[in-house]
Design a protein around this motif. Structure first.
Motif, PDB file in Angstrom:
ATOM      1  N   SER A 185       0.890  -1.285   0.012  1.00  0.00           N
ATOM      2  CA  SER A 185      -0.148  -0.013   0.090  1.00  0.00           C
ATOM      3  C   SER A 185       0.921   1.363   0.061  1.00  0.00           C
ATOM      4  O   SER A 185       1.792   1.169   0.807  1.00  0.00           O
ATOM      5  N   GLY A 186       0.465   1.991  -0.923  1.00  0.00           N
ATOM      6  CA  GLY A 186       1.236   3.497  -0.968  1.00  0.00           C
ATOM      7  C   GLY A 186       0.277   4.600  -0.938  1.00  0.00           C
ATOM      8  O   GLY A 186       0.271   5.389  -1.902  1.00  0.00           O
ATOM      9  N   GLY A 187      -0.575   4.856   0.109  1.00  0.00           N
ATOM     10  CA  GLY A 187      -0.566   3.855   1.336  1.00  0.00           C
ATOM     11  C   GLY A 187      -2.030   3.612   1.762  1.00  0.00           C
ATOM     12  O   GLY A 187      -2.969   4.163   1.372  1.00  0.00           O
ATOM     13  N   ILE A 188      -2.003   3.013   2.860  1.00  0.00           N
ATOM     14  CA  ILE A 188      -3.230   2.891   3.684  1.00  0.00           C
ATOM     15  C   ILE A 188      -3.049   4.309   4.547  1.00  0.00           C
ATOM     16  O   ILE A 188      -2.361   4.565   5.190  1.00  0.00           O
ATOM     17  N   MET A 189      -4.377   4.862   4.548  1.00  0.00           N
ATOM     18  CA  MET A 189      -4.515   6.158   5.291  1.00  0.00           C
ATOM     19  C   MET A 189      -5.013   5.613   6.703  1.00  0.00           C
ATOM     20  O   MET A 189      -6.263   5.661   6.915  1.00  0.00           O
ATOM     21  N   LEU A 190      -4.286   5.538   7.683  1.00  0.00           N
ATOM     22  CA  LEU A 190      -4.643   5.010   8.937  1.00  0.00           C
ATOM     23  C   LEU A 190      -5.423   5.549   9.986  1.00  0.00           C
ATOM     24  O   LEU A 190      -6.284   4.678  10.442  1.00  0.00           O
ATOM     25  N   PRO A 191      -5.641   7.042   9.825  1.00  0.00           N
ATOM     26  CA  PRO A 191      -6.698   7.411  10.642  1.00  0.00           C
ATOM     27  C   PRO A 191      -8.105   7.092  10.226  1.00  0.00           C
ATOM     28  O   PRO A 191      -8.884   7.418  10.846  1.00  0.00           O
ATOM     29  N   ASN A 192      -8.460   6.624   8.806  1.00  0.00           N
ATOM     30  CA  ASN A 192      -9.699   6.282   8.456  1.00  0.00           C
ATOM     31  C   ASN A 192      -9.882   4.949   9.109  1.00  0.00           C
ATOM     32  O   ASN A 192     -11.219   4.388   8.973  1.00  0.00           O
ATOM     33  N   HIS A 193      -9.068   4.247   9.737  1.00  0.00           N
ATOM     34  CA  HIS A 193      -9.433   2.760  10.362  1.00  0.00           C
ATOM     35  C   HIS A 193      -8.912   2.523  11.540  1.00  0.00           C
ATOM     36  O   HIS A 193      -7.850   3.076  12.203  1.00  0.00           O
ATOM     37  N   ALA A 194      -9.456   1.507  12.224  1.00  0.00           N
ATOM     38  CA  ALA A 194      -8.770   1.119  13.430  1.00  0.00           C
ATOM     39  C   ALA A 194      -7.462   0.104  13.240  1.00  0.00           C
ATOM     40  O   ALA A 194      -7.744  -0.763  12.338  1.00  0.00           O
ATOM     41  N   PRO A 195      -6.476   0.229  13.992  1.00  0.00           N
ATOM     42  CA  PRO A 195      -5.097  -0.371  13.715  1.00  0.00           C
ATOM     43  C   PRO A 195      -5.413  -1.853  13.755  1.00  0.00           C
ATOM     44  O   PRO A 195      -4.967  -2.752  12.868  1.00  0.00           O
ATOM     45  N   LEU A 196      -6.359  -2.240  14.546  1.00  0.00           N
ATOM     46  CA  LEU A 196      -6.598  -3.832  14.580  1.00  0.00           C
ATOM     47  C   LEU A 196      -7.188  -4.280  13.318  1.00  0.00           C
ATOM     48  O   LEU A 196      -6.749  -5.571  12.774  1.00  0.00           O
ATOM     49  N   VAL A 197      -8.032  -3.689  12.638  1.00  0.00           N
ATOM     50  CA  VAL A 197      -8.548  -4.122  11.363  1.00  0.00           C
ATOM     51  C   VAL A 197      -7.499  -4.172  10.221  1.00  0.00           C
ATOM     52  O   VAL A 197      -7.335  -5.124   9.419  1.00  0.00           O
ATOM     53  N   ILE A 198      -6.662  -3.228  10.203  1.00  0.00           N
ATOM     54  CA  ILE A 198      -5.562  -3.240   9.234  1.00  0.00           C
ATOM     55  C   ILE A 198      -4.656  -4.314   9.445  1.00  0.00           C
ATOM     56  O   ILE A 198      -4.088  -4.857   8.690  1.00  0.00           O
ATOM     57  N   ALA A 199      -4.315  -4.375  10.834  1.00  0.00           N
ATOM     58  CA  ALA A 199      -3.643  -5.545  11.053  1.00  0.00           C
ATOM     59  C   ALA A 199      -4.041  -6.931  10.731  1.00  0.00           C
ATOM     60  O   ALA A 199      -3.271  -7.865  10.240  1.00  0.00           O
ATOM     61  N   GLU A 200      -5.343  -7.244  11.063  1.00  0.00           N
ATOM     62  CA  GLU A 200      -5.992  -8.368  10.473  1.00  0.00           C
ATOM     63  C   GLU A 200      -6.074  -8.318   8.933  1.00  0.00           C
ATOM     64  O   GLU A 200      -5.709  -9.671   8.475  1.00  0.00           O
ATOM     65  N   GLN A 201      -6.184  -7.213   8.249  1.00  0.00           N
ATOM     66  CA  GLN A 201      -6.360  -7.553   6.704  1.00  0.00           C
ATOM     67  C   GLN A 201      -4.831  -7.829   6.310  1.00  0.00           C
ATOM     68  O   GLN A 201      -4.777  -8.728   5.603  1.00  0.00           O
ATOM     69  N   PHE A 202      -3.856  -7.016   6.711  1.00  0.00           N
ATOM     70  CA  PHE A 202      -2.494  -7.110   6.267  1.00  0.00           C
ATOM     71  C   PHE A 202      -1.836  -8.372   6.583  1.00  0.00           C
ATOM     72  O   PHE A 202      -0.843  -8.993   5.883  1.00  0.00           O
ATOM     73  N   GLY A 203      -2.220  -8.788   7.857  1.00  0.00           N
ATOM     74  CA  GLY A 203      -1.857  -9.917   8.588  1.00  0.00           C
ATOM     75  C   GLY A 203      -2.464 -11.375   7.579  1.00  0.00           C
ATOM     76  O   GLY A 203      -1.578 -12.313   7.198  1.00  0.00           O
ATOM     77  N   THR A 204      -3.420 -11.240   7.123  1.00  0.00           N
ATOM     78  CA  THR A 204      -4.107 -12.109   6.119  1.00  0.00           C
ATOM     79  C   THR A 204      -3.156 -12.088   4.887  1.00  0.00           C
ATOM     80  O   THR A 204      -2.919 -13.254   4.470  1.00  0.00           O
ATOM     81  N   LEU A 205      -3.134 -10.895   4.521  1.00  0.00           N
ATOM     82  CA  LEU A 205      -2.237 -10.896   3.160  1.00  0.00           C
ATOM     83  C   LEU A 205      -1.023 -11.701   3.179  1.00  0.00           C
ATOM     84  O   LEU A 205      -0.515 -12.288   2.681  1.00  0.00           O
ATOM     85  N   ALA A 206      -0.254 -11.266   4.618  1.00  0.00           N
ATOM     86  CA  ALA A 206       1.067 -11.993   4.911  1.00  0.00           C
ATOM     87  C   ALA A 206       1.141 -13.437   4.848  1.00  0.00           C
ATOM     88  O   ALA A 206       1.820 -14.035   4.465  1.00  0.00           O
ATOM     89  N   SER A 207      -0.133 -13.841   5.306  1.00  0.00           N
ATOM     90  CA  SER A 207      -0.446 -15.245   5.647  1.00  0.00           C
ATOM     91  C   SER A 207      -0.342 -16.031   4.200  1.00  0.00           C
ATOM     92  O   SER A 207      -0.084 -17.038   3.861  1.00  0.00           O
ATOM     93  N   LEU A 208      -1.073 -15.319   3.433  1.00  0.00           N
ATOM     94  CA  LEU A 208      -1.407 -15.844   1.812  1.00  0.00           C
ATOM     95  C   LEU A 208      -0.369 -15.869   1.067  1.00  0.00           C
ATOM     96  O   LEU A 208       0.045 -16.481   0.275  1.00  0.00           O
ATOM     97  N   TYR A 209       0.452 -14.491   1.028  1.00  0.00           N
ATOM     98  CA  TYR A 209       1.714 -14.225   0.341  1.00  0.00           C
ATOM     99  C   TYR A 209       2.891 -13.947   1.103  1.00  0.00           C
ATOM    100  O   TYR A 209       3.366 -12.791   1.193  1.00  0.00           O
TER     101      TYR A 209
END
Length: 335
Positions: A74-98
């Motif tokens: 991501s260039g980038g994820i606009m973090l103040p739009n999101h809860a950090p936990l949600v972004i961690a889950e999304q990118f943790g999922t991506l990192a687990s798959l790839y």
């Protein structure tokens, strides 16, 4: 020679659909991988009919699934739009798959207008108030489980997805330096503070567990074609789109024109030329010389190249020419 990467804003050319744009992005990512580009990043924007990557994590998965080796992020994820936990889950999922291929670049702007920011349920206070705390929280969710930690990102724990801080001012340069994180500067649309931000980042950098010395990546517009004239014509799509955005009328990416005369006033031209001054537009030789000069001036560790080109085939050709010039620059550096 420093790595070259791709920043794709998933442009929606006039008369096409977001689905078309995303399929063209996938095609370009496959092409960029074959050309040897290092990473392929997508950006979060909302309520813009000319950009198809609003659901950025979803698009990253779509691109990563179609490629094999290139880093995707991501260039980038606009973090103040999101809860950090949600972004961690999304990118943790991506990192687990790839595994080993996912980057998480973070910005603190809304990536949209005031009304849409409200629709995103974003607090409209100063965006830097919680941003440093949110970055730390996100970093913890992606790291090893701590004693007594009750809230976990699953997937996410211990994936150690690389974090980048993105910025167009000095704030993120300082924060990236303090946290020992890699830094990406948005010189492709906000070049004014580029050199000062690099000085701040490099001068204040503190080594961390993830980075021993500063690492700065710079955004740059590059439109290459077989001739200078054709490249300048292709670049008029981006010039029109940028001015439309600045005057509050964003839309789909316009087709190129032979001349911008009659489309903008001299004052408008000066404003766009200034904002897009970190651009290299021209034939292969022009592009090679322009990139070499930019690298020499900034001492960038990496370039991330964006090209808002109306015709997908012309956009792919532009990146092909850039890759060829990158190889020539590398050969020259080795010599």
């Amino acid at each position: 020679m420093i790595p070259f990467s791709v920043l794709d804003l998933a442009p929606v050319p006039r008369g096409s659909t977001p689905g078309d744009a995303l399929r063209h992005s996938r095609d370009l990512a496959i092409h960029a991988e074959s050309l040897g580009f290092h990473r392929y990043w997508l950006a979060e924007h909302h309520n813009m009919t000319g950009i198809a990557s609003a659901a950025t994590a979803v698009v990253i998965g779509y691109i990563a699934e179609a490629t094999k080796t290139i880093r995707v992020g991501s260039g980038g994820i606009m973090l103040p739009n999101h809860a950090p936990l949600v972004i961690a889950e999304q990118f943790g999922t991506l990192a687990s798959l790839y595994p080993g291929r996912i980057d998480l670049g973070l910005g603190r702007a809304p990536g949209t207008d005031y009304a849409t920011a409200r629709a995103l349920r974003r607090s409209l206070g100063p965006s830097d108030d919680r941003f440093p705390d949110d970055v730390v929280e996100l970093q913890q969710y992606l790291g090893p489980l701590l004693p007594g930690q009750t809230v976990r990102a699953v997937p996410g724990i211990d994936t150690k997805v690389p974090l980048w801080l993105l910025g167009s001012s000095l704030f993120s340069a300082r924060l990236a330096a303090e946290m020992g994180l890699p830094f990406a500067f948005a010189s492709h649309f906000a070049p004014d503070l580029m050199m000062q931000a690099l000085e701040v980042y490099r001068g204040m950098f503190r080594p961390s567990d993830v980075l021993a010395k500063p690492y700065a990546m710079l955004g740059i517009n590059v439109v290459a074609a077989d001739t200078d004239q054709e490249a300048r014509r292709l670049f008029t799509s981006q010039q029109q789109a940028f001015w439309n955005l600045r005057r509050g009328a964003p839309g789909q990416l316009p087709p190129p024109v032979n001349s911008m005369e009659g489309i903008w006033t001299p004052m408008e031209k000066a404003q766009v030329d200034h904002a897009l001054s970190s651009a290299v537009v021209g034939s292969p030789d022009t592009v090679r010389d322009g990139l070499a000069a930019f690298i020499d001036r900034t001492r960038a560790d990496e370039l991330i190249i964006t090209a808002q080109v109306f015709d997908p085939a012309a956009r792919k050709h532009s990146y092909t020419l850039v890759a060829e010039q990158h190889a020539k620059l590398a050969t020259g550096a080795a010599a």
